[in-house]
Design a protein around this motif. Structure first.
Motif, PDB file in Angstrom:
ATOM      1  N   PRO A 108      -8.148  -1.933   3.394  1.00  0.00           N
ATOM      2  CA  PRO A 108      -7.765  -0.645   2.817  1.00  0.00           C
ATOM      3  C   PRO A 108      -8.979   0.167   2.367  1.00  0.00           C
ATOM      4  CG  PRO A 108      -6.545  -2.438   1.802  1.00  0.00           C
ATOM      5  CD  PRO A 108      -7.637  -3.071   2.614  1.00  0.00           C
ATOM      6  N   TYR A 109      -8.811   1.458   2.270  1.00  0.00           N
ATOM      7  CA  TYR A 109      -9.786   2.333   1.632  1.00  0.00           C
ATOM      8  C   TYR A 109      -9.468   2.390   0.138  1.00  0.00           C
ATOM      9  CZ  TYR A 109     -12.431   4.467   5.473  1.00  0.00           C
ATOM     10  OH  TYR A 109     -13.290   4.688   6.500  1.00  0.00           O
ATOM     11  N   VAL A 110     -10.464   2.806  -0.640  1.00  0.00           N
ATOM     12  CA  VAL A 110     -10.288   2.828  -2.092  1.00  0.00           C
ATOM     13  C   VAL A 110     -10.651   4.202  -2.673  1.00  0.00           C
ATOM     14  CG1 VAL A 110     -11.142   1.879  -4.265  1.00  0.00           C
ATOM     15  CG2 VAL A 110     -10.711   0.368  -2.352  1.00  0.00           C
ATOM     16  N   GLU A 145     -21.037  14.701 -17.081  1.00  0.00           N
ATOM     17  CA  GLU A 145     -19.855  14.043 -16.514  1.00  0.00           C
ATOM     18  C   GLU A 145     -19.026  13.247 -17.527  1.00  0.00           C
ATOM     19  OE1 GLU A 145     -21.182  11.273 -13.522  1.00  0.00           O
ATOM     20  OE2 GLU A 145     -19.487   9.964 -13.936  1.00  0.00           O
ATOM     21  N   LEU A 146     -17.705  13.466 -17.471  1.00  0.00           N
ATOM     22  CA  LEU A 146     -16.770  12.643 -18.237  1.00  0.00           C
ATOM     23  C   LEU A 146     -16.203  11.547 -17.357  1.00  0.00           C
ATOM     24  CD1 LEU A 146     -14.373  15.183 -20.003  1.00  0.00           C
ATOM     25  CD2 LEU A 146     -16.265  13.907 -20.980  1.00  0.00           C
ATOM     26  N   GLU A 147     -15.992  11.919 -16.104  1.00  0.00           N
ATOM     27  CA  GLU A 147     -15.318  11.007 -15.179  1.00  0.00           C
ATOM     28  C   GLU A 147     -15.702  11.384 -13.756  1.00  0.00           C
ATOM     29  OE1 GLU A 147     -11.242  10.209 -15.997  1.00  0.00           O
ATOM     30  OE2 GLU A 147     -10.762   9.687 -13.929  1.00  0.00           O
ATOM     31  N   GLY A 148     -15.747  10.400 -12.884  1.00  0.00           N
ATOM     32  CA  GLY A 148     -15.971  10.678 -11.464  1.00  0.00           C
ATOM     33  C   GLY A 148     -14.777  10.177 -10.669  1.00  0.00           C
ATOM     34  N   VAL A 149     -14.431  10.897  -9.622  1.00  0.00           N
ATOM     35  CA  VAL A 149     -13.374  10.439  -8.711  1.00  0.00           C
ATOM     36  C   VAL A 149     -14.025  10.349  -7.332  1.00  0.00           C
ATOM     37  CG1 VAL A 149     -11.087  10.893  -7.745  1.00  0.00           C
ATOM     38  CG2 VAL A 149     -11.620  11.625 -10.090  1.00  0.00           C
ATOM     39  N   ALA A 150     -13.952   9.139  -6.721  1.00  0.00           N
ATOM     40  CA  ALA A 150     -14.673   8.951  -5.456  1.00  0.00           C
ATOM     41  C   ALA A 150     -13.790   8.301  -4.402  1.00  0.00           C
ATOM     42  CB  ALA A 150     -15.902   8.064  -5.694  1.00  0.00           C
ATOM     43  N   ASN A 151     -14.050   8.662  -3.173  1.00  0.00           N
ATOM     44  CA  ASN A 151     -13.482   7.942  -2.037  1.00  0.00           C
ATOM     45  C   ASN A 151     -14.545   6.934  -1.615  1.00  0.00           C
ATOM     46  OD1 ASN A 151     -12.726   7.000   0.449  1.00  0.00           O
ATOM     47  ND2 ASN A 151     -12.180   9.002   1.313  1.00  0.00           N
ATOM     48  N   ARG A 152     -14.346   5.660  -1.990  1.00  0.00           N
ATOM     49  CA  ARG A 152     -15.372   4.625  -1.746  1.00  0.00           C
ATOM     50  C   ARG A 152     -15.193   3.941  -0.399  1.00  0.00           C
ATOM     51  NH1 ARG A 152     -17.731   2.675  -7.020  1.00  0.00           N
ATOM     52  NH2 ARG A 152     -18.500   0.936  -5.812  1.00  0.00           N
ATOM     53  N   THR A 153     -14.309   4.459   0.417  1.00  0.00           N
ATOM     54  CA  THR A 153     -13.987   3.876   1.734  1.00  0.00           C
ATOM     55  C   THR A 153     -13.623   2.390   1.572  1.00  0.00           C
ATOM     56  OG1 THR A 153     -16.273   3.291   2.352  1.00  0.00           O
ATOM     57  CG2 THR A 153     -15.540   5.541   2.858  1.00  0.00           C
ATOM     58  N   ASP A 154     -13.973   1.550   2.576  1.00  0.00           N
ATOM     59  CA  ASP A 154     -13.658   0.115   2.454  1.00  0.00           C
ATOM     60  C   ASP A 154     -14.912  -0.672   2.075  1.00  0.00           C
ATOM     61  OD1 ASP A 154     -15.131   0.320   4.747  1.00  0.00           O
ATOM     62  OD2 ASP A 154     -13.620  -0.529   6.088  1.00  0.00           O
ATOM     63  N   LEU A 170       0.842  -1.201   0.000  1.00  0.00           N
ATOM     64  CA  LEU A 170       0.000   0.000   0.000  1.00  0.00           C
ATOM     65  C   LEU A 170       0.875   1.249   0.000  1.00  0.00           C
ATOM     66  CD1 LEU A 170      -2.891  -0.601   2.567  1.00  0.00           C
ATOM     67  CD2 LEU A 170      -2.961  -0.830   0.088  1.00  0.00           C
ATOM     68  N   PRO A 171       0.486   2.323  -0.653  1.00  0.00           N
ATOM     69  CA  PRO A 171      -0.685   2.423  -1.517  1.00  0.00           C
ATOM     70  C   PRO A 171      -0.377   1.918  -2.928  1.00  0.00           C
ATOM     71  CG  PRO A 171       0.439   4.535  -1.419  1.00  0.00           C
ATOM     72  CD  PRO A 171       1.231   3.588  -0.562  1.00  0.00           C
ATOM     73  N   PHE A 172      -1.387   1.273  -3.563  1.00  0.00           N
ATOM     74  CA  PHE A 172      -1.215   0.850  -4.951  1.00  0.00           C
ATOM     75  C   PHE A 172      -2.577   0.823  -5.642  1.00  0.00           C
ATOM     76  CE2 PHE A 172      -2.146  -3.115  -2.802  1.00  0.00           C
ATOM     77  CZ  PHE A 172      -3.004  -3.762  -3.668  1.00  0.00           C
ATOM     78  N   PHE A 215      -5.856   1.522  -3.767  1.00  0.00           N
ATOM     79  CA  PHE A 215      -5.989   1.053  -2.378  1.00  0.00           C
ATOM     80  C   PHE A 215      -4.973   1.769  -1.489  1.00  0.00           C
ATOM     81  CE2 PHE A 215      -7.246  -2.229  -5.345  1.00  0.00           C
ATOM     82  CZ  PHE A 215      -8.494  -2.611  -4.871  1.00  0.00           C
ATOM     83  N   CYS A 216      -5.436   2.242  -0.338  1.00  0.00           N
ATOM     84  CA  CYS A 216      -4.525   2.975   0.544  1.00  0.00           C
ATOM     85  C   CYS A 216      -4.942   2.803   2.004  1.00  0.00           C
ATOM     86  CB  CYS A 216      -4.503   4.459   0.170  1.00  0.00           C
ATOM     87  SG  CYS A 216      -6.102   5.257   0.319  1.00  0.00           S
ATOM     88  N   ARG A 217      -4.089   3.256   2.894  1.00  0.00           N
ATOM     89  CA  ARG A 217      -4.441   3.212   4.324  1.00  0.00           C
ATOM     90  C   ARG A 217      -5.604   4.188   4.557  1.00  0.00           C
ATOM     91  NH1 ARG A 217      -0.604   0.797   7.643  1.00  0.00           N
ATOM     92  NH2 ARG A 217      -1.746   1.704   9.378  1.00  0.00           N
TER      93      ARG A 217
END
Ligand code: GAP
Length: 467
Positions: A325-327, A289-298, A193-195, A228-230
């Motif tokens: 990990p969170y995503v 929208e062209l693209e979305g960036v989200a924090n999807r948590t775990d 992580l992160p990767f 994926f990250c802490r």
């Protein structure tokens, strides 16, 4: 970004509103402009209606010779910038049909729905959230039925038995193909992580109302990363990807005031998402929208852990701790990106013809990395050794980059055809070439011509296009 909503379903495309139009961008002008873009895309072989000889099929599109190169260049640029040149992202290519349990875990079976209504009078069907008046048919004014939830996943059967036990789905997003492989990738690589894990591939949604050309189709391609990250680093990575993805579009030519980043309101977020931002483009038919960036948590790993019974935790051997990990998920559409690049590139201006008279010209000012053809080579006339010389230059160029050879018709018309294809450079072999070995090279955007030695054409094009 559209989430399955087991608890509540929120339409997000309608939220966007409009980026204010610039001068000369009246609604009628914009509609007209879109019609001309669609006509050019068909005429020059970028995009065709799917299975057109049978009358087409609503929501399905085919890409022709120039379109397929443009699409490939977009995907190559994405893969190069998001995977190849990063040491913290790897790729996968998962199956389109997943074990249906995966779609139960992700929430799609239960919640990937749109509210469907029928007109009681004329029987037309609508997505309720797209109606101006949620109770009236826009076509005949008749009353519409109560909304019912319509699942957007295409159903199919696996194997010879067509019953509920063999039911499967065409994937509505590539993301779940990444999550189901998260453990495989972790166990077979030395990633820590992160990767991120990236995937480009087809997705299918049985949209109630496919519309706005290729913008909302029933079959399309996605470019997605699950990073994926802490958990405590998720906010930082979210901010980084949010900006990096916006900058990617700007870097490839969406420079204008038609592009923006829009953070979601709290009530727009899926219940498990901590933050989400959409990269939006003001298409001639509206801002979307062209693209979305989200924090999807775990959320996803937790769901798959529960439904599959497999341990999805990550063991940090330095900190000696185990956790989910969170995503962070940047999720874009290839077809929407292509449509935005096409709309942005489209321009009409004037160019002098052979007699110096100003003629209207249509030009696609694609970024050089995206242009389907990088250089076209012409002999001025089909005699005096010019075709042989031009062919030799073309052969040398096409070993290294996308090149095109054309000897048909007046040279001015050949320039015009390449302008419409978005080709950055045209090289012409003329009488002087046969005497001193120089050729003319014409720049698509400035229309200026220079004379250069014929043996430096490839180096010149590569240098100017930074290829
Ligand atoms: N995994 C998250 C996800 O799929 P989404 O917002 O539903 O999120 C991501 O889809 C991207 O896929 C969108 O930003 C859009 O570019 C593209 N996309 C979604 N539905 C589409 C459709 N019907 N036609 C064309 N592109 C679509």
């Amino acid at each position: 970004m559209r989430f399955p909503q087991p608890l509540r379903r929120i339409r997000r495309e309608g939220r966007s509103g409009r980026i204010p139009l610039r001068e000369g961008q009246g609604v009628a002008n914009e509609q007209d402009r879109m019609e001309r873009i669609v006509a050019l895309a068909k005429r020059r072989g970028f995009i065709f209606p799917g299975s057109e000889i049978y009358g087409g099929l609503n929501g399905f599109w085919d890409y022709g010779p120039l379109g397929v190169e443009l699409k490939r260049n977009i995907k190559d640029a994405w893969w190069h910038d998001c995977v190849t040149t990063r040491d913290d992202v790897v790729g996968v290519d998962s199956a389109i049909i997943l074990n249906p349990r995966a779609w139960e875990a992700s929430g799609h079976v239960e919640g990937f729905t749109d509210p469907l209504v029928d007109c009681k009078a004329c029987k037309s069907r609508y997505r309720q959230d797209e109606l101006e008046d949620a109770r009236r048919c826009p076509k005949c004014g008749g009353e519409v039925t109560e909304a019912r939830r319509f699942n957007l996943m295409f159903r199919t059967h696996v194997g010879a038995m067509e019953d509920s036990t063999s039911q499967a789905y065409l994937r509505p997003e590539t993301a779940q193909g990444i999550f189901v492989n998260y453990k495989n990738v972790l166990d077979t690589s030395r990633l820590k992580l992160p990767f991120g894990i990236a995937q480009i591939g087809k997705a299918f949604r049985n949209e109630i109302n496919p519309r706005n050309y290729t913008f909302r189709s029933r079959e399309f391609e996605q470019m997605e990363i699950e990073f994926f990250c802490r958990p405590e680093e998720a906010d930082k990575w979210y901010a980084e990807w949010r900006q990096a993805r916006f900058d990617w579009y700007v870097g490839l030519g969406l420079k204008s005031d038609r592009l923006r980043l829009r953070d979601h309101e709290k009530d727009e977020l899926a219940h498990y998402a901590k933050a989400c931002a959409d990269i939006e483009y003001a298409f001639p038919f509206g801002t979307s929208e062209l693209e979305g960036v989200a924090n999807r948590t775990d959320f996803d790993l937790k769901q798959h852990q529960e439904f599959s019974g497999r341990d999805m935790t990550y063991y940090d051997d330095e900190a000696k701790e185990r956790f989910l990990p969170y995503v962070i998920e940047p999720s874009g559409g290839v077809d929407r990106a292509l449509l935005a690049f096409l709309c942005e590139a489209y321009e009409e201006d004037e160019a002098p013809d052979e007699n110096g008279k100003a003629q209207k010209r249509t030009v696609l000012r694609f970024h050089p990395r995206l242009a389907p053809i990088k250089v076209a080579v012409f002999p001025l006339v089909k005699k005096d050794g010019m075709p042989e010389k031009a062919r030799a230059i073309y052969e040398e160029c096409r070993r290294h980059l996308a090149a095109f050879y054309d000897e048909k018709g007046a040279v001015g018309r050949r320039y015009r055809r390449q302008d419409e294809a978005g080709t950055p450079f045209c090289v012409t072999v003329d009488g002087q070439t046969m005497e001193d070995g120089t050729v003319t090279i014409r720049d698509r955007d400035s229309m200026k011509q220079e004379r250069i030695a014929s043996d430096v054409v490839l180096a010149y094009v590569r240098d100017r296009l930074h290829l």
